[in-house]
Scaffold this active site. Structure first.
Site, PDB file in Angstrom:
ATOM      1  N   HIS A  56       0.825  -1.122  -0.001  1.00  0.00           N
ATOM      2  CA  HIS A  56       0.100   0.130  -0.077  1.00  0.00           C
ATOM      3  C   HIS A  56       0.739   1.245   0.120  1.00  0.00           C
ATOM      4  CE1 HIS A  56       0.862  -0.573   4.284  1.00  0.00           C
ATOM      5  NE2 HIS A  56       0.156   0.841   4.721  1.00  0.00           N
ATOM      6  N   HIS A  61       6.335   2.354   3.631  1.00  0.00           N
ATOM      7  CA  HIS A  61       6.165   1.172   3.028  1.00  0.00           C
ATOM      8  C   HIS A  61       6.644   1.334   1.553  1.00  0.00           C
ATOM      9  CE1 HIS A  61       3.240  -1.102   5.909  1.00  0.00           C
ATOM     10  NE2 HIS A  61       3.452  -0.065   6.203  1.00  0.00           N
ATOM     11  N   HIS A 114      -7.378  -0.864   5.480  1.00  0.00           N
ATOM     12  CA  HIS A 114      -6.233   0.020   5.980  1.00  0.00           C
ATOM     13  C   HIS A 114      -5.953   1.100   4.847  1.00  0.00           C
ATOM     14  CE1 HIS A 114      -2.773   1.389   8.241  1.00  0.00           C
ATOM     15  NE2 HIS A 114      -2.076   1.369   7.027  1.00  0.00           N
TER      16      HIS A 114
HETATM   17 FE    FE Z   1       2.952   0.760   8.153  1.00  0.00          FE
HETATM   18 ZN    ZN Z   2       0.208   1.467   6.444  1.00  0.00          ZN
END
Ligand code: FE
Ligand code: ZN
Length: 263
Positions: A56, A61, A114
């Site tokens: 994501h 990330h 999320h």
């Molecule tokens: Fe994270």
């Molecule tokens: Zn996240």
């Protein structure tokens, strides 16, 4: 072929999984938030990076994507639905797509909730799941963009994987999650055992990740929203008062955790 999975700590509590093909000296990385950490490991083990996977768009990330893609010429595979928010995607993927690293096949599993486009990667030959910020040990990701029913569907998809699946979550949240899990499920012996194990590991600064899917199924309250006995208990506690619809029970539980302050 022999493979090795390194789990690289980054920032305060992130983990970056780096999968090495030891015969060919190749590597794939999942969610490289920090390029320097990945680069150091690649050099240390004399590996060449050939693939970057993203779950994501959050910066912890993807922050190292561009530097690593540039330095190693590695393509970036990321969720099609987050194309606008992740730069320089080489290939967008959706539910049911497969990705290839060396001789390994990875299945793309849609795990929205999320974020609106979050995906996970499951590599059957490695018995390994890379699930970003969807499933954590004893917890699950916050609902920043998606809904409770979406996240519940995502968790059910992950829960259907074999019990011996190694679950690579992207954060070391186990002990923090343990407080809420224990508060809502105080008599669960499997949970008590897992918390004791996690405490011992963290004392030595050892990661509690990967965790096993079978262990999470027995201990993680967020995977048990459709267990009628558990739902009844949550009802009694005034959480998840919406009855027995599993997605609603899950939503109540997630909201309760957001409010939860450990004593
Ligand atoms: Fe994270
Ligand atoms: Zn996240």
């Amino acid at each position: 072929m022999s493979f090795q999975i390194h789990l690289l700590p980054a920032f305060a509590d992130n983990y970056i999984p780096l999968i090495a093909d030891l015969d060919l000296g190749l590597a794939m990385v999942v969610d490289p938030g920090d390029a320097a950490v990945v680069d150091r490991t690649l050099k240390e083990h004399n590996l060449s990076l050939t693939l970057i996977l993203n779950t994501h768009h959050h910066n912890d990330h993807i922050g190292g994507n561009q530097k690593l893609a540039h330095d190693y010429g590695a393509p970036i595979i990321a969720p099609t639905q987050e194309r606008g928010r992740i730069k320089d995607i080489t290939r967008g993927v959706v539910q049911g797509d497969t990705v290839t690293f060396s001789t390994l096949r990875g299945d793309v599993i849609e795990t929205h909730g999320h974020t609106s486009g979050h995906i996970s990667y499951y590599f059957p030959a490695l018995k390994a799941l890379f699930c970003g910020d969807t499933l954590f040990s004893l917890g699950c990701g916050r609902l920043f963009e998606g809904t409770a029913p979406q996240m519940w569907e995502s968790l059910k998809r992950l829960r259907s994987l074999p019990d011996d699946t190694q679950v690579y979550c992207a954060h070391e949240y186990t002990l923090a999650n343990a407080k809420f899990a224990t508060a809502v499920d105080p008599d669960n012996q499997a949970l008590k055992d897992r918390v004791a194990e996690a405490k011992a590991l963290r004392k030595n600064n050892t990661p509690t990740i990967p965790t096993l899917m079978g262990v999470e199924k027995a201990t993680n309250p967020f995977l048990r929203a459709d267990d009628p006995t558990f739902a009844k208990r949550l009802n009694k506690m005034g959480l998840a008062a919406t009855g027995t619809d599993a997605a609603a029970v899950f939503g109540g539980l997630r909201a309760a955790k957001d409010r939860f302050k450990a004593a």
